[in-house]
Enzyme design. Structure first.
Site, PDB file in Angstrom:
ATOM      1  N   PHE A 131     -20.037 -67.913  11.348  1.00 41.07           N
ATOM      2  CA  PHE A 131     -20.818 -66.641  11.485  1.00 41.07           C
ATOM      3  C   PHE A 131     -19.730 -65.624  11.967  1.00 41.07           C
ATOM      4  O   PHE A 131     -19.221 -65.645  13.274  1.00 41.07           O
ATOM      5  CB  PHE A 131     -22.097 -66.881  11.993  1.00 41.07           C
ATOM      6  N   ASP A 209     -24.098 -73.344  16.459  1.00 39.45           N
ATOM      7  CA  ASP A 209     -24.860 -72.169  16.075  1.00 39.45           C
ATOM      8  C   ASP A 209     -26.062 -72.906  15.164  1.00 39.45           C
ATOM      9  O   ASP A 209     -25.690 -73.313  14.131  1.00 39.45           O
ATOM     10  CB  ASP A 209     -24.137 -71.183  15.386  1.00 39.45           C
ATOM     11  N   TYR A 234     -35.553 -65.317  14.031  1.00 41.16           N
ATOM     12  CA  TYR A 234     -36.179 -64.371  13.089  1.00 41.16           C
ATOM     13  C   TYR A 234     -35.988 -64.894  11.600  1.00 41.16           C
ATOM     14  O   TYR A 234     -36.372 -64.314  10.628  1.00 41.16           O
ATOM     15  CB  TYR A 234     -35.708 -62.862  13.134  1.00 41.16           C
ATOM     16  N   LYS A 235     -35.264 -66.018  11.264  1.00 42.16           N
ATOM     17  CA  LYS A 235     -35.255 -66.792  10.018  1.00 42.16           C
ATOM     18  C   LYS A 235     -36.374 -67.813   9.720  1.00 42.16           C
ATOM     19  O   LYS A 235     -37.557 -66.936   9.550  1.00 42.16           O
ATOM     20  CB  LYS A 235     -33.957 -67.421  10.012  1.00 42.16           C
ATOM     21  N   ARG A 383     -26.789 -64.903  -2.514  1.00 42.70           N
ATOM     22  CA  ARG A 383     -27.546 -66.032  -1.629  1.00 42.70           C
ATOM     23  C   ARG A 383     -28.623 -65.851  -1.862  1.00 42.70           C
ATOM     24  O   ARG A 383     -29.721 -64.793  -1.675  1.00 42.70           O
ATOM     25  CB  ARG A 383     -26.993 -65.542  -0.132  1.00 42.70           C
TER      26      ARG A 383
END
Length: 412
Positions: A131, A209, A234-235, A383
């Protein structure tokens, strides 16, 4: 381009929704427009309905009534209490995880502490598909410290780095090995135990991560021997935009690792306000500044929902949703040049699906205009994030069908 088999029809998808053991959880989220096909829950989860009441309660009682007294009546412990609850989802015993800062700051703390613990070693190993925020932090640290970044180019970019490939690059100069557990583009799940074992054999520390893992796939940090980990909330935990991140530090390392952002809350007896920094004990030493109390209370409802649903049930539905998306893509989209860019083996695939097409950016814009919210990831990925607590099977059907219609219109 053709018609899917009956098992992949919309009616069959609706039947699967009716039989879904997690279906009732969708009602516990605020969904004002049921017509929106939301396939971006792996970027920002939907808001739990209980968030509004949680915030109102802390504003009214904690902030409004108790005022400054609330700090010593529980607020100071919220980052660790929530940390233990997240840790339970990640296979981590209590006392090893704290909620604080952003993922970027937590990663900086973890990476700095790990590099300090391996003096004399000059290399950091990661992959170019990691990321971006992790790569940028590593580039910054390498530049500051005169270290070398070694980039692992996996033989199979879709499945990502393997333990064997890591073994071929680590050595006596490797200080840190760090990857994202679930790849943010392809959804590939890396072999955490095997890669960690290889890193340890070379004398290096590891950072994982977990931003696309927590609340979506099972993780066993303690059992894998992981040293440090970070992730956002927050996912799949639905903590809200910009909600605090978390940092995990294995208990055996907490006495020897020191994070670089020395703030008052990580000091022994912070309210003494004494000169000089003396770190407190345990995971609290990895905190820095004042906890964001409102944001922490907004995170709690989503965490409660994930805990109540159970990671194993969430994982099972995540596999079912992604399997449907891939099957429909194969049936409908392959003839238009769309390729599945996620692992086809469900055991090494997270809860989103990557579809590759040369016009992915334009296709994403067209889908969003139709109320199908997806993500574009350069250079060629559409995605589709399928959040098991809120995504229905008919949404998957409708989303892939919308992409088919857009492509069909383009090809006349």
């Amino acid at each position: 381009m053709g018609t899917p088999p009956p098992s992949h029809g919309r009616a069959a998808a609706a039947e699967r929704d009716d039989a879904d053991p997690l279906a009732a959880f969708r009602d516990e989220f605020l969904i004002p427009d049921d017509a929106i096909v939301y396939m971006d829950g792996n970027s920002l989860g939907r808001p739990p309905r209980a968030v509004a009441d949680a915030l109102a309660a802390v504003v009214q009682a904690g902030w409004g009534e108790r005022l400054i007294r609330s700090w010593t009546e529980g607020w100071m412990d919220v980052p660790l209490e929530l940390g233990d609850r997240i840790g339970a989802l990640l296979g981590a015993a209590a006392g090893q995880l704290a909620v604080a800062d952003s993922t970027t700051v937590c990663f900086y703390k973890a990476a700095s502490a790990a590099l300090d613990a391996r003096p004399g070693r000059s290399e950091i190993l990661t992959d170019p598909g990691n990321f971006p925020t992790d790569r940028y932090v590593l580039e910054s640290l390498a530049a500051q410290r005169g270290l070398a970044l070694r980039w692992l180019e996996p033989a199979d970019p879709t499945c990502g780095p393997s333990a064997e490939e890591v073994a071929g690059l680590v050595g006596e100069q490797t200080a840190l090995v760090t990857f994202t557990h679930v790849d943010y583009r392809s959804a590939a799940i890396l072999d955490m135990p095997a890669i960690t074992e290889v890193a340890h054999a070379a004398g290096a520390l590891t950072i994982w991560d977990l931003s696309h893992s927590v609340g979506a796939v099972p993780v066993a940090l303690d059992a894998a021997g992981a040293d440090l980990a970070v992730g956002c909330t927050y996912k799949y935990l639905c903590g809200g935009p910009g909600s605090p991140a978390f940092i995990y530090v294995r208990s055996e390392l907490q006495k020897t690792l020191r994070q670089p952002v020395w703030g008052w809350l990580g000091r022994r007896d912070p309210f003494q306000m004494d000169p000089g920094y003396e770190p407190t004990e345990g995971i609290r030493a990895f905190l820095s500044g004042t906890p964001p109390i409102l944001a922490l209370h907004a995170l709690a409802p989503g965490l409660e929902l994930v805990t109540r649903a159970g990671v194993e049930r969430i994982r099972a539905k995540g596999i079912a949703l992604t399997e449907l998306a891939i099957a429909l893509a194969d049936d409908w989209l392959a003839g238009y040049g769309v390729e599945v860019a996620s692992p086809r083996d469900a055991t090494i695939r997270g809860a989103h699906v990557a579809l590759a097409h040369r016009d992915a950016a334009a296709l994403c814009r067209a889908l969003i205009e139709r109320g199908v919210l997806v993500d574009y990831r350069a250079p060629d990925v559409i995605r589709m994030g399928l959040s098991p607590l809120t995504t229905r099977f008919v949404e998957v059907w409708d989303g892939v069908n919308a992409l088919r219609e857009v492509l069909a219109a383009q090809h006349g």
